[in-house]
Design a protein around this motif. Structure first.
Motif, PDB file in Angstrom:
ATOM      1  N   GLY A   1       0.806  -1.208   0.000  1.00 55.22           N
ATOM      2  CA  GLY A   1       0.000   0.000   0.000  1.00 55.22           C
ATOM      3  C   GLY A   1       0.841   1.260   0.000  1.00 55.22           C
ATOM      4  N   MET A   2       1.897   1.297   0.816  1.00 61.92           N
ATOM      5  CA  MET A   2       2.763   2.475   0.902  1.00 61.92           C
ATOM      6  C   MET A   2       3.545   2.702  -0.388  1.00 61.92           C
ATOM      7  SD  MET A   2       4.090   5.052   2.386  1.00 61.92           S
ATOM      8  CE  MET A   2       4.063   5.173   4.171  1.00 61.92           C
ATOM      9  N   THR A   3       4.037   1.617  -0.984  1.00 62.08           N
ATOM     10  CA  THR A   3       4.836   1.750  -2.209  1.00 62.08           C
ATOM     11  C   THR A   3       3.981   1.753  -3.467  1.00 62.08           C
ATOM     12  OG1 THR A   3       5.172  -0.653  -2.333  1.00 62.08           O
ATOM     13  CG2 THR A   3       6.819   0.632  -1.118  1.00 62.08           C
ATOM     14  N   GLU A   4       2.671   1.619  -3.279  1.00 63.57           N
ATOM     15  CA  GLU A   4       1.722   1.617  -4.403  1.00 63.57           C
ATOM     16  C   GLU A   4       2.094   0.555  -5.437  1.00 63.57           C
ATOM     17  OE1 GLU A   4       0.109   5.522  -5.544  1.00 63.57           O
ATOM     18  OE2 GLU A   4       1.503   6.398  -4.080  1.00 63.57           O
ATOM     19  N   THR A   5       2.418  -0.629  -4.900  1.00 63.39           N
ATOM     20  CA  THR A   5       2.769  -1.765  -5.747  1.00 63.39           C
ATOM     21  C   THR A   5       1.574  -2.702  -5.856  1.00 63.39           C
ATOM     22  OG1 THR A   5       5.047  -1.646  -4.941  1.00 63.39           O
ATOM     23  CG2 THR A   5       4.387  -3.673  -6.064  1.00 63.39           C
ATOM     24  N   PRO A   6       1.156  -3.046  -7.060  1.00 67.76           N
ATOM     25  CA  PRO A   6       0.015  -3.960  -7.199  1.00 67.76           C
ATOM     26  C   PRO A   6       0.362  -5.349  -6.689  1.00 67.76           C
ATOM     27  CG  PRO A   6       1.016  -3.511  -9.343  1.00 67.76           C
ATOM     28  CD  PRO A   6       1.698  -2.613  -8.358  1.00 67.76           C
ATOM     29  N   VAL A   7      -0.596  -5.990  -6.025  1.00 69.02           N
ATOM     30  CA  VAL A   7      -0.442  -7.387  -5.633  1.00 69.02           C
ATOM     31  C   VAL A   7      -1.833  -7.967  -5.411  1.00 69.02           C
ATOM     32  CG1 VAL A   7      -0.230  -6.906  -3.147  1.00 69.02           C
ATOM     33  CG2 VAL A   7       0.773  -9.004  -4.093  1.00 69.02           C
ATOM     34  N   VAL A   8      -2.024  -9.225  -5.788  1.00 69.19           N
ATOM     35  CA  VAL A   8      -3.294  -9.931  -5.598  1.00 69.19           C
ATOM     36  C   VAL A   8      -3.085 -11.023  -4.557  1.00 69.19           C
ATOM     37  CG1 VAL A   8      -5.072 -11.360  -6.675  1.00 69.19           C
ATOM     38  CG2 VAL A   8      -4.074  -9.441  -7.941  1.00 69.19           C
ATOM     39  N   ILE A   9      -3.979 -11.047  -3.563  1.00 70.35           N
ATOM     40  CA  ILE A   9      -3.898 -12.002  -2.462  1.00 70.35           C
ATOM     41  C   ILE A   9      -5.254 -12.679  -2.314  1.00 70.35           C
ATOM     42  CG2 ILE A   9      -3.497 -12.258   0.017  1.00 70.35           C
ATOM     43  CD1 ILE A   9      -1.948  -9.473  -0.289  1.00 70.35           C
ATOM     44  N   VAL A  10      -5.252 -13.979  -2.155  1.00 69.49           N
ATOM     45  CA  VAL A  10      -6.493 -14.734  -1.952  1.00 69.49           C
ATOM     46  C   VAL A  10      -6.565 -15.183  -0.497  1.00 69.49           C
ATOM     47  CG1 VAL A  10      -7.898 -16.689  -2.677  1.00 69.49           C
ATOM     48  CG2 VAL A  10      -6.392 -15.560  -4.339  1.00 69.49           C
ATOM     49  N   ASP A  11      -7.691 -14.898   0.149  1.00 68.85           N
ATOM     50  CA  ASP A  11      -7.949 -15.386   1.501  1.00 68.85           C
ATOM     51  C   ASP A  11      -9.123 -16.350   1.457  1.00 68.85           C
ATOM     52  OD1 ASP A  11      -8.269 -15.819   4.224  1.00 68.85           O
ATOM     53  OD2 ASP A  11      -9.427 -13.991   4.528  1.00 68.85           O
ATOM     54  N   THR A  12      -8.841 -17.640   1.655  1.00 66.97           N
ATOM     55  CA  THR A  12      -9.895 -18.653   1.720  1.00 66.97           C
ATOM     56  C   THR A  12     -10.259 -18.837   3.186  1.00 66.97           C
ATOM     57  OG1 THR A  12      -8.224 -20.393   1.771  1.00 66.97           O
ATOM     58  CG2 THR A  12      -9.098 -19.808  -0.380  1.00 66.97           C
ATOM     59  N   GLN A  13     -11.355 -18.211   3.603  1.00 67.06           N
ATOM     60  CA  GLN A  13     -11.698 -18.184   5.024  1.00 67.06           C
ATOM     61  C   GLN A  13     -12.036 -19.575   5.569  1.00 67.06           C
ATOM     62  OE1 GLN A  13     -14.178 -14.330   5.899  1.00 67.06           O
ATOM     63  NE2 GLN A  13     -14.710 -15.075   3.858  1.00 67.06           N
ATOM     64  N   ARG A  14     -11.685 -19.760   6.837  1.00 67.48           N
ATOM     65  CA  ARG A  14     -11.977 -21.000   7.549  1.00 67.48           C
ATOM     66  C   ARG A  14     -12.270 -20.646   9.002  1.00 67.48           C
ATOM     67  NH1 ARG A  14      -5.893 -23.639   8.136  1.00 67.48           N
ATOM     68  NH2 ARG A  14      -5.564 -22.972  10.292  1.00 67.48           N
ATOM     69  N   GLY A  15     -12.591 -21.654   9.808  1.00 64.28           N
ATOM     70  CA  GLY A  15     -12.900 -21.396  11.202  1.00 64.28           C
ATOM     71  C   GLY A  15     -11.682 -20.939  11.988  1.00 64.28           C
ATOM     72  N   GLY A  16     -11.800 -19.843  12.712  1.00 66.71           N
ATOM     73  CA  GLY A  16     -10.729 -19.326  13.555  1.00 66.71           C
ATOM     74  C   GLY A  16     -11.273 -19.147  14.960  1.00 66.71           C
TER      75      GLY A  16
END
Length: 582
Positions: A288-303
């Motif tokens: 976010g600070m360096t304004e660099t694109p990145v794609v992240i996947v979060d597959t939610q599970r029980g926490g």
């Protein structure tokens, strides 16, 4: 004849339950039926009860069923845990080896088949899953040659002798139960399918395919349930397109590698679940600070913590939006179908490069791992947008650095790849000036923060909400996210029979929240039910934060026991709100 039924197989993890389900459902898919599956499995490699449930229909379906028609059981525990789902006159196909019994109060017909004994006669008890699947397939009266073809595809790599043995196991199981039952059971005779070719896949595979189609050529990742299948898919697929996958030492390395690759011009993504995303938070802040694109996947599970690693939950939403320290622009999107997993992944890469920020794709375990029918994908819809990636940079007479973080009208600065002539600039995680040099100037700090955060004001995403609103003034608006959409729609069909008018909205853009798109549907509804798999009503809290005037009409329907919603649960909850009318 019937237009749908449900089939489940249960046993101990590691004894062939999953392969049986895979062959059974593959054969049904070949015939053109619509399928929707759910895996209940333990968080261990071997042992512990597991079951796979498949719903079969002649029409599109997007929910697991409340009840069950056929239960295939490898042990008594599978009967004890699952038999109460059976409809009256349902069927249990069980291994005679453990002397199966039907629990008291369950009205089911039991077929005790010598599953293990038949398999051992053919050479190995490992084939008992084929005996069991052959027996249950025979009860449906469907063409055996279609099933045998699926067996051939499953075991073909092991040679013709293995294929032939497994086909014999299928035939033996089928013949035994047909002799016992006197032929296929009329109560399970399915109407013919439409015969159309359909995809049959899990959401994770659709995300992997979407990444490839989007031009992703690198995935650093650390295995974790329920995200690992994305990594496994891309391990097999990316090398065919000149790409690669690296298993990193942890999720911190995975995220920073993905950021570095994107900075270098290679589209890259990483994928994890809640615990891994927690480790990535500092790196996400760097992007976010360096304004660099990145794609992240979060597959939610029980926490929280290790929690329920193999069970359903939707409890990472607020963490994905607010988890990083400090404030950065990020986009959080939530697909709700297998098809959306594909198209949203393509769009995520475009959004990341267009707005030069992290984009998080949030799914849940049911959508990630529940195998289901999907329409053929339209690759003509795939468009690559690399945003303000500039090719030629003019030399500056004063020898100054390239203004990578230049203040622009829309807050999006020109971006260059490393090594590009005249494009040299600083990149640092501390606050910086337009050329990237560190700066602690209060004036610059405010301008840079405004520049980064203002990008969120112009974010445009395909279908930030999905709407089914047939009623101008509904009695009830039901709102959900992720995999709950199909379950909500089934409940709505039953509510319509009670003369309760409902509209349905699926929220697909979690951040920046689509308040204005949602506002008219909230305002028209007398009551609102927000359906979500968590304990703290995270989606409802986002709605209240962005549309505070609607807070009093919102009712929360929460489920956080590790299982997905059933249609009957949503129906009963919603109907209960209108008992006073009857």
């Amino acid at each position: 004849m019937i237009n749908q039924l449900s089939w489940k197989i249960g046993g101990q993890q590691g004894e062939g339950v999953e392969s049986t389900d895979r062959i059974f459902s593959t054969a049904l898919n070949r015939l053109g039926y619509y399928l929707y599956g759910y895996r209940h499995f333990s968080s261990r490699i071997k042992g512990g009860h597991t079951n796979n449930k498949i719903r079969i229909s002649t029409k599109p379906i997007r929910a697991i069923s409340d009840d069950l028609d056929i239960l295939v059981a490898f042990d008594q525990e599978s009967i004890d845990l699952n038999a109460r789902e059976l409809r009256d006159s349902g069927v249990i196909v069980a291994d005679a080896k453990f002397n199966p019994t039907v629990p008291e109060g369950v009205n089911a017909r039991l077929f005790a088949v010598p599953i293990t004994a038949i398999a051992e006669e053919l050479g190995t008890s490992l084939m008992k899953n084929m005996v069991a699947s052959g027996a249950s397939w025979a009860l449906l009266g469907l063409p055996m040659e279609v099933f045998n073809k699926a067996v051939e595809e499953e075991f073909g790599r092991k040679g013709p002798a293995v294929v032939e043995k497994n086909i014999q196991a299928v035939a033996s199981g089928a013949q035994f139960i047909l002799d016992q039952a006197g032929g296929p059971l009329d109560q399970f005779k399915l109407e013919p399918a439409d015969g159309k070719q359909k995809l049959f896949m899990i959401g994770n595979d659709a995300i992997g395919l979407g990444a490839v189609a989007a031009g992703c050529r690198f995935m650093p990742a650390y295995p974790i349930t329920p995200a690992s299948e994305i990594m496994e898919y891309l391990i097999k697929t990316l090398p065919k397109f000149g790409g690669t996958v690296i298993q990193t030492e942890d999720e911190i390395a995975a995220c920073t590698m993905a950021i570095g690759a994107n900075y270098g011009g290679v589209r890259a993504l990483t994928a994890s679940a809640g615990p891994g995303l927690s480790l990535m938070m500092e790196a996400i802040g760097l992007a976010g600070m360096t304004e660099t694109p990145v794609v992240i996947v979060d597959t939610q599970r029980g926490g929280p913590s290790t929690g329920l690693p193999t069970k359903q939950e939707q409890s990472d939403i607020l963490a994905m939006i607010h988890g990083t320290h400090g404030e950065i622009p990020k986009i959080v999107i939530s697909p709700s179908t297998v098809e959306e997993c594909f198209y949203d992944t393509v769009e995520a890469f475009n959004l990341a490069e267009k707005y030069q920020c992290p984009v998080i794709i949030v799914t849940d375990l049911q959508l990630s791992l529940g195998k289901q029918s999907a329409e053929q994908l339209d690759f003509n819809r795939v468009v690559i947008d690399r945003g303000q990636l500039v090719g030629d940079v003019q030399a500056r007479e004063d020898g100054s650095l390239f203004k990578r973080y230049e203040f622009t009208e829309d807050g999006i600065s020109p971006r260059v790849l490393p090594g590009q002539k005249n494009g040299i600039h600083h990149v640092t995680g501390v606050e910086h000036a337009e050329d990237g040099r560190p700066s602690e100037s209060p004036v610059n700090r405010r301008k840079m923060m405004d520049k980064r955060m203002d990008k969120l004001k112009q974010v445009k995403v395909t279908n930030p909400i999905l709407v089914d609103a047939p009623h101008e003034e509904p009695d009830l608006l039901i709102i959900g996210m992720g995999s709950t959409g199909g379950t909500i729609d089934e409940a709505r069909q039953r509510l319509a029979d009670e003369n309760i008018k409902t509209n349905h909205v699926t929220v697909r853009l979690m951040h920046p929240f689509p308040a204005e798109e949602l506002r008219p549907y909230m305002d028209k509804a007398k009551k609102v039910v927000v359906v979500e798999n968590n304990a703290t009503a995270q989606l409802a809290s986002l709605i209240k934060l962005n549309l505070p005037h609607t807070a009093e009409k919102i009712h929360n329907h929460l489920k956080y026991n590790g299982n997905p919603f059933l249609p009957s649960e949503i129906y009963n909850e919603c109907k209960g709100m209108f008992v006073w009318q009857h």
